[in-house]
Design a protein around this motif. Structure first.
Motif, PDB file in Angstrom:
ATOM      1  N   HIS A   1     -51.106  42.458   6.025  1.00 12.59           N
ATOM      2  CA  HIS A   1     -50.849  41.865   7.127  1.00 12.59           C
ATOM      3  C   HIS A   1     -49.416  42.057   7.661  1.00 12.59           C
TER       4      HIS A   1
ATOM      5  N   GLU B   1     -51.595  47.399  11.626  1.00 15.78           N
ATOM      6  CA  GLU B   1     -52.225  48.018  12.696  1.00 15.78           C
ATOM      7  C   GLU B   1     -53.178  49.408  11.783  1.00 15.78           C
TER       8      GLU B   1
ATOM      9  N   GLN C   1     -58.457  47.680   8.492  1.00 19.06           N
ATOM     10  CA  GLN C   1     -59.752  47.518   9.145  1.00 19.06           C
ATOM     11  C   GLN C   1     -60.120  46.181   9.305  1.00 19.06           C
ATOM     12  N   SER C   2     -61.002  46.077  10.350  1.00 22.93           N
ATOM     13  CA  SER C   2     -61.477  44.429  10.729  1.00 22.93           C
ATOM     14  C   SER C   2     -62.207  44.021   9.545  1.00 22.93           C
ATOM     15  N   CYS C   3     -62.031  42.649   9.288  1.00 24.03           N
ATOM     16  CA  CYS C   3     -62.715  41.840   8.106  1.00 24.03           C
ATOM     17  C   CYS C   3     -63.739  41.271   8.771  1.00 24.03           C
ATOM     18  N   GLY C   4     -64.939  41.783   8.011  1.00 22.52           N
ATOM     19  CA  GLY C   4     -66.529  41.227   8.656  1.00 22.52           C
ATOM     20  C   GLY C   4     -66.753  39.768   7.966  1.00 22.52           C
TER      21      GLY C   4
ATOM     22  N   GLU D   1     -64.952  37.313   5.169  1.00 23.55           N
ATOM     23  CA  GLU D   1     -64.371  36.006   5.535  1.00 23.55           C
ATOM     24  C   GLU D   1     -64.997  34.927   4.632  1.00 23.55           C
TER      25      GLU D   1
ATOM     26  N   TYR E   1     -59.399  46.395   3.932  1.00 26.86           N
ATOM     27  CA  TYR E   1     -58.878  45.267   3.777  1.00 26.86           C
ATOM     28  C   TYR E   1     -59.882  44.235   2.897  1.00 26.86           C
ATOM     29  N   GLN E   2     -61.265  44.688   3.011  1.00 28.65           N
ATOM     30  CA  GLN E   2     -62.346  43.933   2.274  1.00 28.65           C
ATOM     31  C   GLN E   2     -62.173  44.298   0.825  1.00 28.65           C
TER      32      GLN E   2
END
Length: 538
Positions: A133, A138, A141-144, A148, A214-215
């Motif tokens: 981070h 940028e 990838q988004s963390c699902g 979380e 990122y996961q």
């Protein structure tokens, strides 16, 4: 009797001529006058052989003059009176050594290294999650939802690991060991290599390539925390569980009086076994009392004292004629006859020494019983003057109402003389001060204890921890072993623990392998027949 033998502890050297006997007397007087102003007035002066170091023989140190004032001061025996060393000096020197800068640095160096390693372990998973981070936000990838949920898992696992590490490693040290704990050092090295390998993989595969998944990074941090938990489980097995099963039986014997105890120990190194033995010594062994050994030493010295031979009849071989050779023969015959007389007198004294020992011990036991009976009566009479006030009596006007401390001080003089005489007879006066006795008396009064409960600690010698801190706090133990102190216990291993006054000799025996077999007995086989005969009374 030769009066000059009383000056056996005196040593005086002068550059002047020593031929005058009067000059020697004046020098002794000056020596005594100087000794009155120094600290040596409380010490026993005994000439020590030049080959023996100061305070080398614990048996000689036990031969001290007992102070009449509740043993307030005990002194160590030295070779000369001008350079005497009291027990207070020995205790102060030992405390200074223990509180020196070198020991503090050694103690806190291990704690500092443990703190640094712990911070590295706990900050590494957080750094794995925070660096992406901060460096390439940028591209991530988004963390699902699953990612979380892994955050919550990492947080609780780190909390559990923190509590487990605090409970296992960050405990107050029990003692300072001569060598490092091998298993603890191996675990520290293992954790350091493990974290370093994770950082190396993280730097090569994630930081250099700036991984966008990122996961996967979160799962990588979770795997690190899981591995750390398994290492902590390994630490519990090696440090705590491995030593629980008894494998060896050790015999611990005190070198001065032969007091011995037996303990069962597990798989421990020699230094860890020595620590476990010392912890049990302070709770199981009676307090070491060197004054009890002085009676036997004085008895042995009395029996081994030199004997003087007198020529009553004057029957010595005479020389047939005068001359150097004949005079030498006459002197040899006189020496031989004196030797035979001394041997015969020593044999007769040895034959009667056991009678003297028997009557001496019987007289001592009689005196102890007499002092004990007087002490018991005095304490029971003193306790009859105290009565706990009930609640309805406390509401009345206060008269002679005292707290436990004042009550103890009020009844103590009535029992003090009998108690002091008993402690002197049993050689325990240096173990109990007047202040400690009054505190114990106030404690018994507060808790409504009986006179027998008050006297128990004086009639029966208790463990070392029962007495004041001066009896055990300043002792520094030395571990003496032929094998390395980091090696494990083996069958037949022997090592010693020595302090200033005495030593503990430890011998190790392996617990034998026990073979058990089973034998089945059929319950139906328990059947009996009553045989009646005409001669019986049935």
């Amino acid at each position: 009797m030769d009066t000059e033998s009383t000056y056996s502890g005196y040593s005086y050297y002068s550059g002047r001529s020593r031929g005058s006997h009067r000059h020697g007397e004046r020098s002794r007087d000056r020596h005594k006058s100087r000794g009155k102003d120094s600290r040596s007035e409380k010490s026993v002066t005994i000439t020590a052989p030049p080959a023996e170091p100061l305070l080398a023989d614990p048996a000689v140190r036990g031969e001290q003059v007992q102070d009449d004032n509740w043993g307030e001061t005990t002194t160590a025996v030295t070779g000369t009176s001008e350079h005497s060393l009291s027990q207070e000096d020995v205790v102060r020197i030992t405390k200074d050594l223990e509180e020196s800068v070198g020991l503090d640095c050694r103690r806190y160096l291990g704690l500092a290294l443990a703190v640094v390693l712990g911070l590295l372990v706990f900050l590494t998973p957080l750094a794995f999650l925070a660096l992406p981070h901060l460096l390439w936000p940028e591209k991530l990838q988004s963390c699902g939802t699953a990612c979380e949920g892994l955050f919550i898992s990492v947080a609780f696992k780190l909390l559990i690991l923190l509590l487990a590490v605090w409970a296992l490693f960050f405990r107050p040290p029990r003692a300072g060991l001569p060598r490092v704990f091998v298993f603890r050092a191996l675990l520290a090295v293992l954790v350091l290599l493990f974290v370093a390998s994770y950082w190396l993989f993280y730097g090569v595969r994630i930081l250099d390539s700036q991984d966008e998944n990122y996961q996967g990074i979160v799962q990588y941090a979770v795997s690190l925390v899981d591995a750390l938990l398994f290492i902590h489980y390994l630490a519990i097995v090696l440090l705590e569980l491995r030593q629980l099963q008894p494998c060896f039986s050790v015999c611990v014997a005190r070198s001065t009086d032969g007091e011995a105890r037996h303990y069962n120990l597990g798989q421990l190194s020699i230094q860890r076994a020595a620590l476990a033995i010392l912890e049990r010594y302070y709770c199981d062994f009676p307090v070491h009392n060197p004054a009890l050994l002085s009676a036997s030493k004085s008895r042995a010295a009395k029996h081994l004292a030199g004997l003087k031979v007198y020529n009553v009849d004057g029957e010595f071989p005479e020389a047939p004629a005068e001359g150097p050779g004949n005079n030498a023969a006459a002197a040899a015959g006189m020496v031989q006859s004196q030797s035979r007389a001394m041997i015969a007198a020593t044999a007769r004294r040895r034959d009667t020494s056991h009678n003297e020992l028997y009557y001496e011990e019987a007289e001592h036991e009689r005196r102890v019983r007499k002092r004990k009976s007087r002490l018991v009566v005095a304490v029971e009479e003193a306790f009859t003057h105290i009565k706990r006030m009930q609640e309805e009596e406390q509401k009345k006007a206060p008269g002679d109402v005292m707290d436990p401390r004042e009550a103890a001080q009020a009844i103590f003089p009535s029992m003090a003389r009998a108690l002091q005489k008993y402690l002197r007879t049993t050689k325990q006066q240096h173990c109990h001060s007047m202040e400690s006795i009054q505190q114990h008396l106030a404690f018994c009064i507060t808790n409504n204890m009986t006179p027998k409960a008050f006297l128990e600690c004086y009639l029966t010698p208790g463990p070392t921890l029962q007495y004041g801190r001066d009896h055990w706090l300043a002792r520094k133990w030395t571990l003496i072993s032929e094998a390395s102190v980091t090696s494990g216990l083996k069958d037949g291993s022997t090592f010693a623990l020595r302090c200033l006054d005495f030593g503990l000799v430890v011998t190790t025996k392996r617990i034998p392998y026990i073979q058990m077999s089973e034998e089945y007995i059929d319950p139906k086989s328990h059947k009996f027949v009553l045989r009646l005969q005409s001669e019986t009374s049935v």
